[in-house]
Design a protein around this motif. Structure first.
Motif, PDB file in Angstrom:
ATOM      1  N   GLY A 109       0.865  -1.448  -0.016  1.00  0.00           N
ATOM      2  CA  GLY A 109       0.498   0.089  -0.328  1.00  0.00           C
ATOM      3  C   GLY A 109       0.440   1.877   0.173  1.00  0.00           C
ATOM      4  N   ASN A 110       1.710   0.874   1.368  1.00  0.00           N
ATOM      5  CA  ASN A 110       2.646   2.646   0.470  1.00  0.00           C
ATOM      6  C   ASN A 110       2.734   2.313  -0.983  1.00  0.00           C
ATOM      7  N   LEU A 111       4.097   1.647  -1.587  1.00  0.00           N
ATOM      8  CA  LEU A 111       5.185   1.577  -2.729  1.00  0.00           C
ATOM      9  C   LEU A 111       3.702   2.275  -3.700  1.00  0.00           C
ATOM     10  N   ARG A 112       2.069   1.810  -3.312  1.00  0.00           N
ATOM     11  CA  ARG A 112       1.543   1.900  -4.598  1.00  0.00           C
ATOM     12  C   ARG A 112       0.992   3.702  -3.942  1.00  0.00           C
ATOM     13  N   MET A 113       1.298   4.465  -2.842  1.00  0.00           N
ATOM     14  CA  MET A 113       0.806   5.800  -2.509  1.00  0.00           C
ATOM     15  C   MET A 113       1.928   6.216  -3.102  1.00  0.00           C
ATOM     16  N   ILE A 114       3.677   5.409  -2.877  1.00  0.00           N
ATOM     17  CA  ILE A 114       4.428   6.134  -3.511  1.00  0.00           C
ATOM     18  C   ILE A 114       4.448   6.770  -4.958  1.00  0.00           C
ATOM     19  N   GLN A 115       4.352   5.573  -5.594  1.00  0.00           N
ATOM     20  CA  GLN A 115       4.419   5.346  -7.022  1.00  0.00           C
ATOM     21  C   GLN A 115       3.062   6.424  -7.994  1.00  0.00           C
ATOM     22  N   GLN A 116       2.136   6.224  -6.923  1.00  0.00           N
ATOM     23  CA  GLN A 116       1.142   7.490  -7.259  1.00  0.00           C
ATOM     24  C   GLN A 116       1.808   9.037  -7.184  1.00  0.00           C
ATOM     25  N   ASP A 117       1.909   9.115  -6.502  1.00  0.00           N
ATOM     26  CA  ASP A 117       2.908  10.581  -6.122  1.00  0.00           C
ATOM     27  C   ASP A 117       3.362  11.004  -7.189  1.00  0.00           C
ATOM     28  N   HIS A 118       4.937   9.911  -7.861  1.00  0.00           N
ATOM     29  CA  HIS A 118       5.753  10.128  -8.284  1.00  0.00           C
ATOM     30  C   HIS A 118       5.219  10.245 -10.215  1.00  0.00           C
ATOM     31  N   ARG A 119       4.044   8.835 -10.481  1.00  0.00           N
ATOM     32  CA  ARG A 119       3.721   9.195 -11.718  1.00  0.00           C
ATOM     33  C   ARG A 119       2.571  11.395 -11.807  1.00  0.00           C
TER      34      ARG A 119
END
Length: 261
Positions: free
Chosen positions: A55-65
């Motif tokens: 979940g944390n990874l997906r949040m970071i990936q979303q912020d990165h996008r």
């Protein structure tokens, strides 16, 4: 810190040598039951940690996008403002040209900031992706080990029950072994043999007594003949008469003996 701790336990449990653990256990089945419970609990905890990490990874990936999209948007805005400034400058409107050039500069600054934020998140994303991959792999290994433990436990239980059944059958067969001197069949057979021996002994004893009676009868017949011949000699009869008289005397003796019996 929590993730690292769980990851360490996942790796340790996944690498556990089940056979070596069982060899050193006093009660393998109880040890397996406990290990299955431990694995089940740790798998549940690891699944929660892995889910949180993902979940944390997906949040970071979303912020990165979003940062990458923002950088593209600001780049497009900077380009549009720069072109507008060029149009005004070509038209001789330097004031508006300078205004749009300033807007292009602001957009470029925002673009650069978004790009920095996107680049700054990339090492974190890479690290988190590696951790998630390892946690997933460790989690699958733990599930495989747990299944191995369950299979081992079921196998041991089945083997223990089979050994117990074989022992019961062996004991049952041993209890009725006719060659076993302590069995009921053997004792009954020995009793019959003693009875048979008694009958044989009694028969031999009876036969011995009958033989003695016949021997006595023969001795009596011979003595009678001797007496008859002696009487015939004294009476002056011939030898043939002696034999006839002796035979008559013997026959009379035997008849007397037979009727007397």
């Amino acid at each position: 810190m929590i993730k690292q701790s769980i990851f360490g336990r996942v790796s340790q449990l996944a690498k556990a040598n089940i056979n070596a653990i069982l060899d050193s256990a006093e009660d393998p089945q109880r040890m397996l039951d406990q290990m299955v419970r431990d694995y089940t609990n740790n798998i549940a905890e690891a699944e929660t940690a892995v889910a949180q990490t993902i979940g944390n990874l997906r949040m970071i990936q979303q912020d990165h996008r979003e940062d990458q999209e923002a950088a593209r948007d600001w780049g497009n805005k900077a380009l549009a403002a720069s072109r507008k400034a060029d149009e005004y400058r070509t038209a001789g409107n330097d004031a508006d040209a300078a205004k749009f050039d300033n807007l292009a500069k602001v957009a470029i600054q925002r673009q650069m900031q978004a790009e920095r934020e996107a680049r700054g998140a990339e090492p974190t994303i890479a690290s988190q992706e590696e951790i998630v991959a390892k946690l997933k792999s460790g989690l699958e290994a733990m599930k495989g080990k747990r299944q191995e433990l369950v299979s081992k436990r079921d196998e041991l239980v089945a083997r223990a029950k089979s050994a117990q059944a074989q022992t019961q059958v062996h004991d049952a067969i041993k209890s009725i072994d006719i060659m076993d001197p302590t069995s009921e069949v053997s004792r009954f057979e020995e009793k019959i043999r003693r009875e048979e021996a008694r009958v044989i002994g009694a028969s031999e004893l009876a036969a011995s007594s009958l033989d003695s009676q016949f021997e006595s009868l023969e001795d009596l017949g011979e003595q009678t003949e001797v007496e008859a011949r002696l009487a015939a000699l004294k009476a002056g009869r011939s030898p043939s008469a002696l034999g006839s008289a002796a035979s008559d005397a013997a026959s009379a003796t035997e008849e007397t003996t037979y009727h007397g019996a």
